[in-house]
Design a protein around this motif. Structure first.
Motif, PDB file in Angstrom:
ATOM      1  N   THR A  11     -29.298  -4.632  20.787  1.00  0.00           N
ATOM      2  CA  THR A  11     -28.443  -3.451  20.826  1.00  0.00           C
ATOM      3  C   THR A  11     -28.987  -2.430  19.829  1.00  0.00           C
ATOM      4  O   THR A  11     -29.809  -2.763  18.969  1.00  0.00           O
ATOM      5  CB  THR A  11     -26.995  -3.803  20.444  1.00  0.00           C
ATOM      6  OG1 THR A  11     -26.971  -4.222  19.074  1.00  0.00           O
ATOM      7  CG2 THR A  11     -26.418  -4.891  21.339  1.00  0.00           C
ATOM      8  N   SER A  12     -28.492  -1.209  19.920  1.00  0.00           N
ATOM      9  CA  SER A  12     -28.940  -0.180  18.975  1.00  0.00           C
ATOM     10  C   SER A  12     -28.564  -0.576  17.549  1.00  0.00           C
ATOM     11  O   SER A  12     -29.321  -0.333  16.610  1.00  0.00           O
ATOM     12  CB  SER A  12     -28.342   1.172  19.348  1.00  0.00           C
ATOM     13  OG  SER A  12     -26.933   1.104  19.293  1.00  0.00           O
ATOM     14  N   MET A  53     -32.349  -4.135  11.831  1.00  0.00           N
ATOM     15  CA  MET A  53     -33.709  -4.598  11.561  1.00  0.00           C
ATOM     16  C   MET A  53     -34.433  -3.639  10.618  1.00  0.00           C
ATOM     17  O   MET A  53     -35.176  -4.071   9.739  1.00  0.00           O
ATOM     18  CB  MET A  53     -34.499  -4.736  12.866  1.00  0.00           C
ATOM     19  CG  MET A  53     -34.187  -5.993  13.623  1.00  0.00           C
ATOM     20  SD  MET A  53     -35.304  -6.136  15.030  1.00  0.00           S
ATOM     21  CE  MET A  53     -34.114  -6.242  16.338  1.00  0.00           C
ATOM     22  N   PHE A  54     -34.200  -2.346  10.795  1.00  0.00           N
ATOM     23  CA  PHE A  54     -34.806  -1.363   9.900  1.00  0.00           C
ATOM     24  C   PHE A  54     -34.351  -1.616   8.470  1.00  0.00           C
ATOM     25  O   PHE A  54     -35.149  -1.660   7.544  1.00  0.00           O
ATOM     26  CB  PHE A  54     -34.428   0.057  10.339  1.00  0.00           C
ATOM     27  CG  PHE A  54     -34.775   1.095   9.323  1.00  0.00           C
ATOM     28  CD1 PHE A  54     -36.074   1.529   9.156  1.00  0.00           C
ATOM     29  CD2 PHE A  54     -33.791   1.635   8.505  1.00  0.00           C
ATOM     30  CE1 PHE A  54     -36.394   2.477   8.209  1.00  0.00           C
ATOM     31  CE2 PHE A  54     -34.106   2.587   7.553  1.00  0.00           C
ATOM     32  CZ  PHE A  54     -35.408   3.006   7.408  1.00  0.00           C
ATOM     33  N   TRP A  55     -33.057  -1.810   8.280  1.00  0.00           N
ATOM     34  CA  TRP A  55     -32.524  -2.043   6.935  1.00  0.00           C
ATOM     35  C   TRP A  55     -33.006  -3.375   6.378  1.00  0.00           C
ATOM     36  O   TRP A  55     -33.283  -3.496   5.185  1.00  0.00           O
ATOM     37  CB  TRP A  55     -30.999  -1.954   6.921  1.00  0.00           C
ATOM     38  CG  TRP A  55     -30.547  -0.557   7.194  1.00  0.00           C
ATOM     39  CD1 TRP A  55     -29.873  -0.107   8.291  1.00  0.00           C
ATOM     40  CD2 TRP A  55     -30.766   0.602   6.377  1.00  0.00           C
ATOM     41  NE1 TRP A  55     -29.674   1.242   8.207  1.00  0.00           N
ATOM     42  CE2 TRP A  55     -30.205   1.715   7.044  1.00  0.00           C
ATOM     43  CE3 TRP A  55     -31.392   0.817   5.152  1.00  0.00           C
ATOM     44  CZ2 TRP A  55     -30.235   2.993   6.516  1.00  0.00           C
ATOM     45  CZ3 TRP A  55     -31.426   2.094   4.635  1.00  0.00           C
ATOM     46  CH2 TRP A  55     -30.859   3.173   5.310  1.00  0.00           C
ATOM     47  N   LYS A  56     -33.145  -4.371   7.241  1.00  0.00           N
ATOM     48  CA  LYS A  56     -33.659  -5.663   6.780  1.00  0.00           C
ATOM     49  C   LYS A  56     -35.115  -5.522   6.341  1.00  0.00           C
ATOM     50  O   LYS A  56     -35.525  -6.136   5.355  1.00  0.00           O
ATOM     51  CB  LYS A  56     -33.526  -6.720   7.871  1.00  0.00           C
ATOM     52  CG  LYS A  56     -32.096  -7.213   8.015  1.00  0.00           C
ATOM     53  CD  LYS A  56     -31.972  -8.274   9.088  1.00  0.00           C
ATOM     54  CE  LYS A  56     -30.508  -8.675   9.247  1.00  0.00           C
ATOM     55  NZ  LYS A  56     -30.334  -9.672  10.312  1.00  0.00           N
ATOM     56  N   CYS A  57     -35.896  -4.716   7.049  1.00  0.00           N
ATOM     57  CA  CYS A  57     -37.279  -4.463   6.643  1.00  0.00           C
ATOM     58  C   CYS A  57     -37.326  -3.802   5.270  1.00  0.00           C
ATOM     59  O   CYS A  57     -38.156  -4.151   4.427  1.00  0.00           O
ATOM     60  CB  CYS A  57     -38.006  -3.588   7.666  1.00  0.00           C
ATOM     61  SG  CYS A  57     -38.381  -4.427   9.201  1.00  0.00           S
TER      62      CYS A  57
END
Length: 142
Positions: A78-79, A85-89
């Motif tokens: 999902t969006s 995932m961006f924040w986890k990166c």
């Protein structure tokens, strides 16, 4: 391409492309050429194939039911999951930086401990020598 245009409702095409109903009617009749950008959008909408809009690098990626499906993964994202995932990166990058700093501090602490152990051995030897010397002096003068 004609089959794709005919398979999609005119109102949906209007919503997707932003074109007027008159232009869409001309597309369906074949009296007006469909712009490449509209074709790509319609392919993305109809088939969910990301390569239609984003290029060959996105081969195998599809959009369906508001989810992005990746070839190497069973279920779609999902969006919100993609955003997470961006924040986890970002978190991983921050933690890796902190780990590097902690490893550096650990190495510095280990170096200090080694230096202190060398000093402790030196002082231990000095105490042993001084106590032997003191015992020799005591025996000599007693």
């Amino acid at each position: 391409m004609d089959d794709l245009i005919r398979s999609i409702n005119s109102l949906e095409i209007e919503k997707i492309t932003g074109e007027s109903q008159e232009t869409i009617k001309r597309w369906k009749k074949g009296t007006k050429k469909i712009p490449e950008s509209a074709i790509r959008l319609l392919k993305l909408y109809a088939n969910g194939d990301a390569t239609a809009l984003l290029g060959k690098d996105w081969e195998g990626y599809t959009f369906s039911n508001n989810m992005l499906y990746v070839p190497e993964w069973r279920r779609g994202f999902t969006s919100g999951e993609i955003r997470a995932m961006f924040w986890k990166c970002q978190l991983v990058a921050s933690l890796e930086s902190e780990i590097r700093l902690l490893k550096q501090r650990l190495e510095e602490s280990q170096s200090e401990i080694e230096a202190l152990e060398i000093k402790a051995d030196f002082y231990r030897q000095q105490v042993i020598l001084e106590s032997r010397f003191g015992m020799m002096l005591q025996r000599s003068f007693s």
